[in-house]
Design an enzyme around this catalytic site. Structure first.
Site, mmCIF file in Angstrom:
data_model
loop_
_atom_site.group_PDB
_atom_site.id
_atom_site.type_symbol
_atom_site.label_atom_id
_atom_site.label_comp_id
_atom_site.label_asym_id
_atom_site.label_seq_id
_atom_site.Cartn_x
_atom_site.Cartn_y
_atom_site.Cartn_z
ATOM 1 N N GLU A 57 0.861 -1.183 0.000
ATOM 2 C CA GLU A 57 0.000 0.000 0.000
ATOM 3 C C GLU A 57 0.895 1.230 0.000
ATOM 4 O O GLU A 57 1.912 1.270 0.701
ATOM 5 C CB GLU A 57 -0.929 0.033 1.209
ATOM 6 C CG GLU A 57 -1.803 1.287 1.231
ATOM 7 C CD GLU A 57 -3.039 1.184 2.104
ATOM 8 O OE1 GLU A 57 -3.936 2.020 1.950
ATOM 9 O OE2 GLU A 57 -3.111 0.256 2.936
ATOM 10 N N CYS A 272 -6.835 0.966 2.351
ATOM 11 C CA CYS A 272 -7.672 2.161 2.422
ATOM 12 C C CYS A 272 -7.437 3.083 1.231
ATOM 13 O O CYS A 272 -8.332 3.809 0.809
ATOM 14 C CB CYS A 272 -7.401 2.891 3.729
ATOM 15 S SG CYS A 272 -7.888 1.949 5.193
ATOM 16 N N ASN A 399 -12.473 -2.989 0.369
ATOM 17 C CA ASN A 399 -11.460 -3.123 1.409
ATOM 18 C C ASN A 399 -12.024 -2.639 2.730
ATOM 19 O O ASN A 399 -12.416 -1.473 2.853
ATOM 20 C CB ASN A 399 -10.225 -2.284 1.070
ATOM 21 C CG ASN A 399 -9.264 -2.203 2.247
ATOM 22 O OD1 ASN A 399 -8.564 -3.154 2.541
ATOM 23 N ND2 ASN A 399 -9.241 -1.069 2.937
ATOM 24 N N GLU A 400 -12.115 -3.523 3.691
ATOM 25 C CA GLU A 400 -12.533 -3.158 5.050
ATOM 26 C C GLU A 400 -13.820 -2.337 5.062
ATOM 27 O O GLU A 400 -14.028 -1.495 5.940
ATOM 28 C CB GLU A 400 -11.423 -2.369 5.760
ATOM 29 C CG GLU A 400 -10.172 -3.167 6.050
ATOM 30 C CD GLU A 400 -9.174 -2.398 6.909
ATOM 31 O OE1 GLU A 400 -9.391 -1.185 7.149
ATOM 32 O OE2 GLU A 400 -8.162 -2.986 7.328
#
Length: 674
Positions: A57, A272, A399-400
């Site tokens: 990331e 994120c 994502n999440e």
């Protein structure tokens, strides 16, 4: 290692041969020996061949100023105060006036190099003196090595020569001389090249600079030498020696450190970062491919700028270079629930009227990766230098994410479209940011309803949590979606990269491996962090402009990655009384036939083991023993010094039955050759 009595191994010559132990050792261990039995000759249980991977990331300056090889900061003058309050297009640039020279710079947008790259510099020279121009010191100083070549490039065109309002702007037959230098901080010239900028059209100018001496904090200086003006954009400096010598490539030492992990997949670009800080901050893959000067950089939700010079093509190419599968993560049509400084309340979904176009972007990615060069998007890949398909297998969607009706509606639209067009693609869904709780439960229920291929679980927990949850996946349904442990790390209270945390992660991996029929993928997070620019700790690899620091956590991941198997072998561990933090797993690598046994001892005392490799033919067998250990569980590898926690590897021979002591605070891998 500076740990006395690190390990002792006592071997039997053949099955049934007595093991002769020193009397003191026998007395010490006879009543406290654990027994490890591996069904070495069994067919075993097939497990995922892609189990171990890495997650990249763009966090902690992992891309620009990190893995991406570019040495110039803010090369295209696109930094903004929306990223950091004191940033703007001139950030990292200063005006240089030498030998009585006079002039200045302005930011312009009238005739940009490309609409995606709207800002450029107008450099005006009133009095040439010994040159007027700009200076950039990169990310805290440009590291250069004597004898190594660096490619400098920039885009430019003439604005005027002489007076600005002269006929034809005075440029006819009058090029602007420009000198580009690598200099030390004190102004010593390390290398230089002269150019002649001509005409009113943007052109790319480039040359190689080879410094005559090394400097860890050099700077790039560009000076115009006559009265007049030029436009400048995309001012770049790259080491020629990138990873695998790729153009627009990766920093060689960082990329090699990742390659040495031997990952089977790479998840990118986030995290994120993928779903972004608001609907306008999605990471859009199409903005990251094509010529770098035509890519669309944007604010990184971690608080800085992303040039996307390290874009989807470079990610896919890196995966191919290291033998890993690409696993791109795309937004599920919603932004992060913590967007706009609204923790837990910031999730928004793309308007449903915009979803068909967004879904087409997802489908276009798969065509770009896997389609023949005759397709629209396959042609773009081929034009970038890769006519053959990349062989994409996995696509992450979300994502999440908070599991809301807004999320579910959009995920379902994307998943069904992907499966209808590309049924062989494995869709990786999400179960929120935690290993339990409302989003986790709802995410898994939704995944089962949708028959999602793989579900992404994340957990950043204490070392104790990892030891307490070794059996987490023993009870998972083998008929439902498989698991991707997409982000995990053991967090100490002070967030240091201790050996204790690394051993907890090693223990956790034995559980992944034992359940490798349902755990399809696993990757530690985060991967990279630049010292002085770190938003999150702990991380696997720390670095500066010149150094790479490999943590104990890195070495655990490396030992796992270099010792993967594709068949799990039943492994029974009968722990001696009082022995708490001890676990093991065993696999076979069917490609080589090797038997691989992993043993983790998280206790502060050595563990005496009786090991039985059931079904292994009688006689001695060659083996490699790799041990990561330190007497201090709090040990941390320091910056700028030799690591105090690193693996030691030695050859040994083993019989079907033998005794071995594994050190306190240790991770041991035995690789028995077949």
């Amino acid at each position: 290692m500076n740990t006395p009595r690190l390990f002792r191994t006592l071997e039997a010559a053949a099955l049934g041969t007595a093991i002769l132990l020193p009397a003191a050792f026998a007395a010490e261990t006879e009543s406290a020996r654990s027994t490890l039995t591996v069904q070495a000759a069994s067919a075993g249980t097939p497990i995922s061949g892609d189990l171990f991977g890495v997650f990249f990331e763009d966090l902690n300056y992992a891309a620009d100023g990190g893995l991406y090889g570019e040495l110039i900061q803010n090369r295209s003058f696109e930094y903004s105060a929306t990223e950091q309050n004191d940033w703007g297009p001139f950030f990292s640039w200063t005006v240089e006036r030498r030998g009585g020279g006079d002039g200045g710079i302005n930011i312009k947008t009238a005739r940009p190099l490309h609409p995606n790259n709207p800002h450029y510099v107008a450099l005006s020279v009133k009095t040439p003196g010994q040159g007027v121009g700009v200076v950039n010191s990169g990310f805290g100083g440009i590291p250069v090595q004597t004898g190594n070549a660096y490619e400098v490039s920039f885009f430019s065109h003439q604005l005027f020569m002489g007076e600005a309002w002269s006929p034809n702007n005075g440029i006819e037959g009058r090029p602007m001389p420009v000198v580009v230098r690598l200099e030390s901080a004190t102004g010593k010239v390390l290398a230089e090249q002269t150019f002649r900028v001509t005409g009113r059209d943007w052109q790319r100018y480039s040359a190689r600079l080879t410094p005559g001496q090394s400097d860890g904090a050099a700077r790039l200086v560009l000076l115009a030498g006559e009265k007049g003006g030029i436009a400048l954009d995309e001012v770049s400096l790259f080491p020629v020696q990138t990873f695998h010598g790729r153009k627009n490539g990766l920093r060689a030492d960082l990329a090699q450190a990742i390659a040495d992990l031997k990952p089977k997949f790479v998840r990118f670009p986030g995290g994120c970062l993928s779903h972004g800080d608001g609907l306008t901050n999605f990471y859009r893959w199409k903005d990251t491919v094509g010529p770098v000067e035509q890519r669309k950089g944007q604010r990184n939700l971690w608080g800085y700028h992303q040039s996307v010079g390290l874009g989807y093509f470079e990610f896919f190419q890196f995966c191919e270079d290291i033998g890993a599968r690409p696993l791109p993560v795309l937004p599920a049509g919603v932004c992060c629930q913590n967007a706009d400084n609204s923790p837990g309340h910031g999730q928004e979904g793309l308007p449903l009227a915009e979803m068909p176009a967004y879904i087409q972007d997802v489908l276009d990615l798969i065509e770009w990766a896997n389609g023949p060069a005759t397709t629209t998007w396959g042609r773009l890949r081929a034009e970038a230098g890769h006519p053959e398909p990349f062989g994409l297998k996995y696509v992450g969607i979300g994502n999440e994410d908070q599991i809301t009706p807004v999320f579910k509606e959009r995920f379902k639209l994307i998943q069904e479209a992907v499966k209808a067009r590309y049924p062989g693609i494995q869709v990786v869904g999400t179960a929120g940011p935690f290993p339990s709780g409302e989003d986790f439960d709802q995410g898994w229920q939704f995944a089962r309803e949708q028959k999602v291929d793989v579900v992404d679980e994340h957990y950043y927990q204490s070392p104790e949590w990892f030891w307490e949850n070794l059996a987490r996946y023993d009870r998972y349904d083998r008929k439902g979606p498989r698991v991707y442990v997409g982000e995990y790390a053991a967090h100490e209270r002070d967030r240091r990269n201790t050996l204790r945390s690394a051993l907890a992660e090693a223990a956790g991996f034995t559980g992944f491996e034992r359940n490798g029929d349902v755990v399809a993928l696993a990757s530690y997070a985060p991967l990279l962090a630049r010292r002085g620019h770190t938003q999150w700790t702990p991380d696997m690899i720390y670095f500066t402009a010149t150094d790479v620091v490999l943590t104990a956590n890195y070495y655990v991941q490396q030992m796992v990655g270099q010792n993967q198997g594709d068949v799990y072998l039943t492994t029974d561990l009968a722990k001696a009384a009082g022995r708490k933090l001890l676990t093991a797993s065993s696999v076979r690598d069917t490609r080589t036939g090797d038997l691989i046994v992993k043993i983790v001892n998280g206790d502060s005392t050595p563990a005496a083991l009786s090991i039985r490799l059931a079904g292994l033919p009688a006689g001695n067998h060659r083996a490699l023993r790799t041990v990561l250990a330190n007497l201090q569980a709090d040990a941390v590898n320091p910056d700028g010094q030799a690591p105090v926690v690193r693996p030691d590897t030695a050859e040994m021979s083993v019989a079907p039955e033998f005794a071995m002591e594994v050190p306190a605070n240790s991770f041991t891998v035995l690789r028995i050759r077949r």
